[in-house]
Design an enzyme around this catalytic site. Structure first.
Site, PDB file in Angstrom:
ATOM      1  N   LYS A  96       0.838  -1.195   0.000  1.00 43.44           N
ATOM      2  CA  LYS A  96       0.000   0.000   0.000  1.00 43.44           C
ATOM      3  C   LYS A  96       0.875   1.249   0.000  1.00 43.44           C
ATOM      4  O   LYS A  96       1.865   1.323   0.743  1.00 43.44           O
ATOM      5  CB  LYS A  96      -0.894  -0.038   1.239  1.00 43.44           C
ATOM      6  CG  LYS A  96      -1.992   1.001   1.289  1.00 43.44           C
ATOM      7  CD  LYS A  96      -2.872   0.750   2.516  1.00 43.44           C
ATOM      8  CE  LYS A  96      -4.059   1.682   2.569  1.00 43.44           C
ATOM      9  NZ  LYS A  96      -4.934   1.372   3.744  1.00 43.44           N
ATOM     10  N   SER A 171      -9.553   0.720   2.754  1.00 42.09           N
ATOM     11  CA  SER A 171      -8.794   1.596   1.871  1.00 42.09           C
ATOM     12  C   SER A 171      -7.614   0.913   1.187  1.00 42.09           C
ATOM     13  O   SER A 171      -6.999   1.488   0.294  1.00 42.09           O
ATOM     14  CB  SER A 171      -8.285   2.793   2.679  1.00 42.09           C
ATOM     15  OG  SER A 171      -7.397   2.365   3.711  1.00 42.09           O
ATOM     16  N   SER A 195      -9.912  -1.668   6.857  1.00 41.79           N
ATOM     17  CA  SER A 195      -9.264  -1.456   5.557  1.00 41.79           C
ATOM     18  C   SER A 195      -8.316  -2.551   5.099  1.00 41.79           C
ATOM     19  O   SER A 195      -7.815  -2.500   3.974  1.00 41.79           O
ATOM     20  CB  SER A 195      -8.526  -0.111   5.556  1.00 41.79           C
ATOM     21  OG  SER A 195      -9.445   0.949   5.579  1.00 41.79           O
TER      22      SER A 195
END
Length: 487
Positions: A96, A171, A195
């Protein structure tokens, strides 16, 4: 035992790459250690998948093929020279785009940090490096990690490899999509309200939110100081356990990180659930569950029963307090972190993100202090009642059928979209305020043929038991082995 697919070495081009990329992380690491394949071959396989399918999935922010291949070649030379090998030696990964590596771009999914290059490296990346893992690049994410769907107006929405019209979950959208699409053998995500678990569920992979403080957050973009967690997304629970054995443990650079001893998580995966008590909450977690999701969930409980677990229905205490205090903490802390940027660059935020943060400035400080002060007593009340009766909690990860990106686009203020948007993280948010470990494991498909996740949660620092149950489930099912229909 040779874990490579039959005749993988004799397959042509893309087919050979796909066979290697379809290995699990543990299979890939052990194949390199045995000399059955090389780090270069694994890296080329992932790069082949990215080259062919990134235009469809939009899971990456940036990839460095030449540097990755050079690092892979160095890993192979070390292996050939008989150097000690780490548990992840030669396995390529991407993470990420909020994990800082000195000198490398870290956009955090935003325009504001579109050219940010940190001067230091996240502890978790250093630990992965020390274990022999390789880095391919960075992955798409929701802007500043602040939505549960994967929408991003700056870099484009990440798209679900199973159905590009549907959300990836957020996310950590690129992390879930990249692991599902076989771009990466593992990807780090972050979990403040779900997330990690949400993209794991939506993309049909495994995602673990550890106990709060179990893994260092040094060098990771913050969202909410009190609720942020670092964790892996992988193909299997065993992959997850191997990664957690590398990541977990106290870090002097993160004074909030726990000093709790780190067990050998992988060694705990014995498939035996005899004596394990699993509770199914009759409150909150089963409210409004889609019929197909409920069917997949009930079927997963039967698998756990067959492995020796007892399953009972329970009523959860203090859930109203958990929901109220969780919202106050995340809103206030997120707004505080972004206060200067909100003053200087308000137009650089997506509408839904501004709409989330501006109300945070109107919450009285006394409410925030109360939410923090009550966290310990609420956790004690919850854990004291629940974990006296059961060892684990089970629920669907996402209660509804997986919606489309259009159905959860809330920038226009559509009331139905806002409702669907909020429902996505309904079952994951409470676990962050409570700080409990929680895993999502693929357990079927909904009526739209989109993945469904089984969420298993436990008492603080019970990651080993949570993963033991998830692994036992995967021994008797093959949902995790299914590959999205790309190409």
């Amino acid at each position: 035992m040779d874990m490579l697919p039959p005749a993988a070495r004799d397959l042509p081009g893309d087919a050979a790459a796909d066979a290697l990329a379809n290995l699990t992380l543990v299979e890939a690491a052990e194949a390199v250690a045995r000399g059955d394949t090389t780090a270069v071959a694994l890296t080329e396989a992932c790069l082949s998948r990215i080259r062919r399918f990134e235009p469809v999935v939009n899971a990456t922010t940036w990839i460095e093929p030449e540097q990755a291949l050079e690092a892979a070649a160095a890993a192979d030379r070390a292996q050939a020279a008989g150097a000690p090998l780490g548990p992840l030696h030669g396995v390529p990964m991407a993470h990420k785009d909020m994990y800082y590596r000195a000198g490398k771009l870290s956009t955090c999914g935003s325009a504001i940090r579109g050219d940010f290059r940190p001067t230091y490296t996240a502890t978790v990346l250093e630990r992965l490096d020390a274990a022999g893992a390789l880095t391919l690049g960075a992955l798409n994410m929701a802007e500043f990690a602040q939505n549960p769907t994967g929408h991003n107006r700056h870099f484009g929405d990440c798209r679900n490899p199973w159905d590009t019209a549907r959300i990836t979950g957020g996310s950590s959208s690129g992390s879930g999509a990249a692991v599902a699409a076989r771009f990466s053998f593992m990807a780090l995500g972050s979990d403040t309200g779900g997330s990690i678990r949400l993209p794991a569920s939506a993309c049909g992979v495994v995602g673990l939110k550890p106990t709060q403080t179990r893994v260092s957050r040094h060098g990771v973009m913050p969202l909410s100081f009190s609720c942020d967690n670092v964790g892996p997304l992988t193909r299997t629970v065993r992959d997850c356990a191997r990664v957690m054995t590398v990541l977990a443990g106290h870090d002097p650079k993160d004074p909030t990180s726990a000093r709790e001893p780190v067990p050998d998580y992988e060694a705990a995966l014995n498939g035996d659930l005899r004596g394990t008590r699993i509770g199914v909450p009759e409150t909150w977690f089963l409210e409004g569950v889609d019929a197909a999701v409920m069917a997949a969930f009930e079927a997963s409980l039967e698998v756990l029963r067959a492995r020796g677990a007892t399953v009972t229905r329970i009523t959860l205490p203090v859930m109203d307090e958990v929901a109220a205090y969780s919202a106050v903490v995340s809103r206030c802390e997120g707004s505080a972190i972004h206060a200067q940027w909100m003053r200087d660059h308000p137009g650089d935020y997506a509408v839904h993100l501004s709409g989330r943060m501006f109300p945070g400035y109107a919450i009285p400080a006394t409410y925030y202090v109360e939410a923090l002060r009550r966290r310990g007593p609420v956790l004690r009340a919850f854990a004291g009642e629940v974990f006296a009766a059961v060892d684990l909690l089970a629920s669907p990860t996402i209660p509804g059928a997986l919606p489309t990106r259009a159905e959860t686009n809330i920038d226009g203020g559509d009331v139905d979209n806002i409702r669907r948007f909020g429902l996505v993280s309904w079952n994951t948010r409470p676990l962050n305020y409570l700080g409990l470990p929680s895993i999502s494991v693929p357990c079927g498909f909904d009526g739209n043929n989109a993945p469904v996740g089984l969420q298993i949660s436990g008492r603080p620092f019970a990651e080993a038991r949570v993963m033991q149950a998830g692994d036992a489930y995967q021994r008797d099912t093959d949902w995790h082995a299914r590959m999205p229909p790309l190409g």
